[in-house]
Design a protein around this motif. Structure first.
Motif, mmCIF file in Angstrom:
data_model
loop_
_atom_site.group_PDB
_atom_site.id
_atom_site.type_symbol
_atom_site.label_atom_id
_atom_site.label_comp_id
_atom_site.label_asym_id
_atom_site.label_seq_id
_atom_site.Cartn_x
_atom_site.Cartn_y
_atom_site.Cartn_z
ATOM 1 N N PHE A 251 -1.818 -3.815 0.409
ATOM 2 C CA PHE A 251 -1.189 -5.123 0.552
ATOM 3 C C PHE A 251 -1.801 -5.885 1.724
ATOM 4 C CE2 PHE A 251 2.225 -2.545 -1.485
ATOM 5 C CZ PHE A 251 2.189 -3.197 -2.710
ATOM 6 N N THR A 252 -1.887 -7.200 1.585
ATOM 7 C CA THR A 252 -2.607 -8.029 2.539
ATOM 8 C C THR A 252 -1.717 -8.708 3.577
ATOM 9 O OG1 THR A 252 -2.482 -9.928 1.027
ATOM 10 C CG2 THR A 252 -4.419 -8.499 0.843
ATOM 11 N N LYS A 253 -0.432 -8.858 3.306
ATOM 12 C CA LYS A 253 0.448 -9.584 4.225
ATOM 13 C C LYS A 253 1.095 -8.676 5.262
ATOM 14 C CE LYS A 253 1.643 -13.219 0.907
ATOM 15 N NZ LYS A 253 2.747 -13.862 0.141
ATOM 16 N N THR A 254 0.838 -7.387 5.184
ATOM 17 C CA THR A 254 1.453 -6.439 6.106
ATOM 18 C C THR A 254 0.408 -5.836 7.033
ATOM 19 O OG1 THR A 254 1.145 -4.654 4.496
ATOM 20 C CG2 THR A 254 3.268 -5.804 4.474
ATOM 21 N N ASN A 255 0.896 -5.199 8.116
ATOM 22 C CA ASN A 255 0.028 -4.398 8.968
ATOM 23 C C ASN A 255 0.599 -2.979 9.015
ATOM 24 O OD1 ASN A 255 2.183 -4.439 10.854
ATOM 25 N ND2 ASN A 255 1.350 -6.251 11.874
ATOM 26 N N HIS A 256 0.154 -2.178 9.959
ATOM 27 C CA HIS A 256 0.591 -0.781 9.995
ATOM 28 C C HIS A 256 2.111 -0.666 10.124
ATOM 29 C CE1 HIS A 256 0.042 3.523 10.659
ATOM 30 N NE2 HIS A 256 0.969 3.441 11.604
ATOM 31 N N ALA A 257 2.703 -1.466 10.997
ATOM 32 C CA ALA A 257 4.148 -1.365 11.244
ATOM 33 C C ALA A 257 4.973 -2.074 10.178
ATOM 34 C CB ALA A 257 4.476 -1.922 12.623
ATOM 35 N N LEU A 259 4.386 -2.581 7.151
ATOM 36 C CA LEU A 259 4.366 -1.993 5.814
ATOM 37 C C LEU A 259 5.690 -1.287 5.530
ATOM 38 C CD1 LEU A 259 2.508 -1.537 3.324
ATOM 39 C CD2 LEU A 259 2.034 0.723 4.265
ATOM 40 N N VAL A 260 6.150 -0.458 6.458
ATOM 41 C CA VAL A 260 7.437 0.205 6.254
ATOM 42 C C VAL A 260 8.585 -0.777 6.456
ATOM 43 C CG1 VAL A 260 7.677 1.050 8.639
ATOM 44 C CG2 VAL A 260 8.799 2.274 6.767
ATOM 45 N N ALA A 261 8.414 -1.738 7.355
ATOM 46 C CA ALA A 261 9.468 -2.734 7.579
ATOM 47 C C ALA A 261 9.708 -3.587 6.340
ATOM 48 C CB ALA A 261 9.104 -3.622 8.762
ATOM 49 N N SER A 262 8.706 -3.723 5.481
ATOM 50 C CA SER A 262 8.861 -4.538 4.277
ATOM 51 C C SER A 262 9.820 -3.909 3.279
ATOM 52 C CB SER A 262 7.501 -4.766 3.608
ATOM 53 O OG SER A 262 6.998 -3.567 3.037
ATOM 54 N N ILE A 263 10.235 -2.664 3.519
ATOM 55 C CA ILE A 263 11.265 -2.054 2.682
ATOM 56 C C ILE A 263 12.627 -2.685 2.969
ATOM 57 C CG2 ILE A 263 12.505 0.121 2.268
ATOM 58 C CD1 ILE A 263 9.905 1.590 2.745
ATOM 59 N N SER A 264 12.804 -3.213 4.186
ATOM 60 C CA SER A 264 14.087 -3.795 4.587
ATOM 61 C C SER A 264 14.343 -5.103 3.847
ATOM 62 C CB SER A 264 14.104 -4.042 6.092
ATOM 63 O OG SER A 264 13.196 -5.075 6.441
ATOM 64 N N PRO A 272 5.818 -5.683 -2.120
ATOM 65 C CA PRO A 272 6.787 -5.014 -3.004
ATOM 66 C C PRO A 272 6.779 -3.490 -2.843
ATOM 67 C CG PRO A 272 4.829 -5.559 -4.249
ATOM 68 C CD PRO A 272 4.608 -6.112 -2.856
ATOM 69 N N VAL A 273 6.853 -3.030 -1.603
ATOM 70 C CA VAL A 273 6.782 -1.591 -1.352
ATOM 71 C C VAL A 273 7.967 -0.869 -2.001
ATOM 72 C CG1 VAL A 273 6.831 0.202 0.428
ATOM 73 C CG2 VAL A 273 5.428 -1.847 0.751
ATOM 74 N N LEU A 274 9.170 -1.404 -1.822
ATOM 75 C CA LEU A 274 10.345 -0.762 -2.399
ATOM 76 C C LEU A 274 10.249 -0.721 -3.917
ATOM 77 C CD1 LEU A 274 13.130 0.517 -2.060
ATOM 78 C CD2 LEU A 274 14.110 -1.794 -2.051
ATOM 79 N N ASP A 275 9.763 -1.782 -4.523
ATOM 80 C CA ASP A 275 9.615 -1.801 -5.978
ATOM 81 C C ASP A 275 8.621 -0.734 -6.435
ATOM 82 O OD1 ASP A 275 11.392 -3.914 -6.194
ATOM 83 O OD2 ASP A 275 9.822 -5.449 -6.268
ATOM 84 N N ARG A 276 7.531 -0.585 -5.705
ATOM 85 C CA ARG A 276 6.523 0.422 -6.082
ATOM 86 C C ARG A 276 7.086 1.828 -5.973
ATOM 87 N NH1 ARG A 276 2.957 -2.275 -9.132
ATOM 88 N NH2 ARG A 276 1.842 -3.900 -7.985
#
Length: 297
Positions: A251-257, A259-264, A272-276
């Motif tokens: 994914f292009t809009k996230t960084n290392h930190a 990426l997991v925060a995008s689950i919130s 769409p990390v949670l969807d994946r």
């Protein structure tokens, strides 16, 4: 979401994160109506060997279960910081276990993996009491936690010590994981792995075999801490060569930190990390169910 609104929201949220602890902000914005939490269950004798369980408020019988390991370079981290992960997965009908484990300088490699294995064994033995099916067991982690998950899934030694094996896992998920990182550059990580005498068997990529469980690997293209091409890309390539089912997403809009925060809930627009993750669990569970129902040819 329009580009102007997205830009304004990003700036406002960034200002909020700068003024407060990012983790505290995410957890403060996380609803509690989607789960019930059982906190600080001991899976070992050390004060760090405890876990929390998040049960969906509208749980289905025999729900899948995810054991989540957080990151922090094996130097820091606490299960209480990842309530947003528990809530997110519980909102999708998944029972979630988030485990604390011993960190450096209390322990070095491989003792934290032994803690992780103990947490998984506890989950397998007891999670049916919390509405989940131990035969639908998944591991998941972010950063060094993804390393932990990968080592338990790929290197049979650790689950073997607790009378389990990777074959008992339905799959595992790695977010921004370091899977091939020798020689070590990060000064915080060097003593954890006995640099410069870091053992080659500490690297997940060296344990890939055809017996590995299905994998979902997710990374950020702009990750400046863990190289996504070498780590996520390299491990995905080796898993495919061994005919292990693996999906890899970048994914292009996230960084290392983030990426997991995008689950919130506040940051799901980033990726769409949670969807994946949800789709991966649904697909592997369905495949397993079909296999169990199909007659042997």
């Amino acid at each position: 979401m329009s580009s102007k609104f997205l830009q304004a929201f990003t700036l406002a949220f960034a200002a909020l994160l700068a003024a407060c602890s990012p983790i505290k902000v995410l957890n403060a914005l996380t609803p509690s109506s989607t789960f019930t939490k059982t906190a600080s269950i001991a899976y070992g004798d050390d004060p760090r060997q405890t876990l929390d369980i998040y049960r969906p408020s509208k749980a289905s019988p025999n729900a899948p279960v995810v054991v989540f390991f957080y990151g922090g370079s094996w130097n820091s981290g606490a299960k209480d910081d990842y309530g947003f992960v528990g809530e997110a997965l519980a909102s999708r009908g998944i029972v979630v276990v988030i485990a604390d484990y011993r960190l450096y300088p209390q322990v070095r490699y491989p003792l934290f993996l032994q803690d992780n294995a103990q947490a998984v064994a506890w989950t397998y033995q007891h999670i049916a009491d919390y509405g989940a099916d131990p035969k639908q067991l998944y591991l998941m982690g972010h950063s060094s936690g993804a390393y932990n998950a990968s080592m338990l899934a790929l290197d049979a030694r650790w689950l073997g010590e607790v009378n389990m094996s990777p074959s008992m896992l339905k799959g595992w998920v790695g977010l921004a994981g370091p899977y091939d990182f020798l020689p070590i550059d990060n000064p915080d990580v060097k003593p954890v792995f006995f640099f410069p005498n870091s053992p080659p068997d500490s690297q997940p990529i060296n344990h890939v075999s055809a017996a590995a469980p299905p994998s979902l690997l997710i990374a950020s293209t702009s990750d400046s801490l863990v190289n996504p091409t070498r780590n996520t890309g390299g491990l995905a390539k080796k898993l495919r060569a061994a005919d292990v089912p693996v999906e890899a997403f970048y994914f292009t809009k996230t960084n290392h930190a983030t990426l997991v925060a995008s689950i919130s809930r506040p940051l799901r627009w980033l990726a769409p990390v949670l969807d994946r993750v949800t789709a991966f669990i649904q697909a592997t569970d369905s495949a397993g169910s079909n296999a169990r129902q199909s007659p042997t040819k």
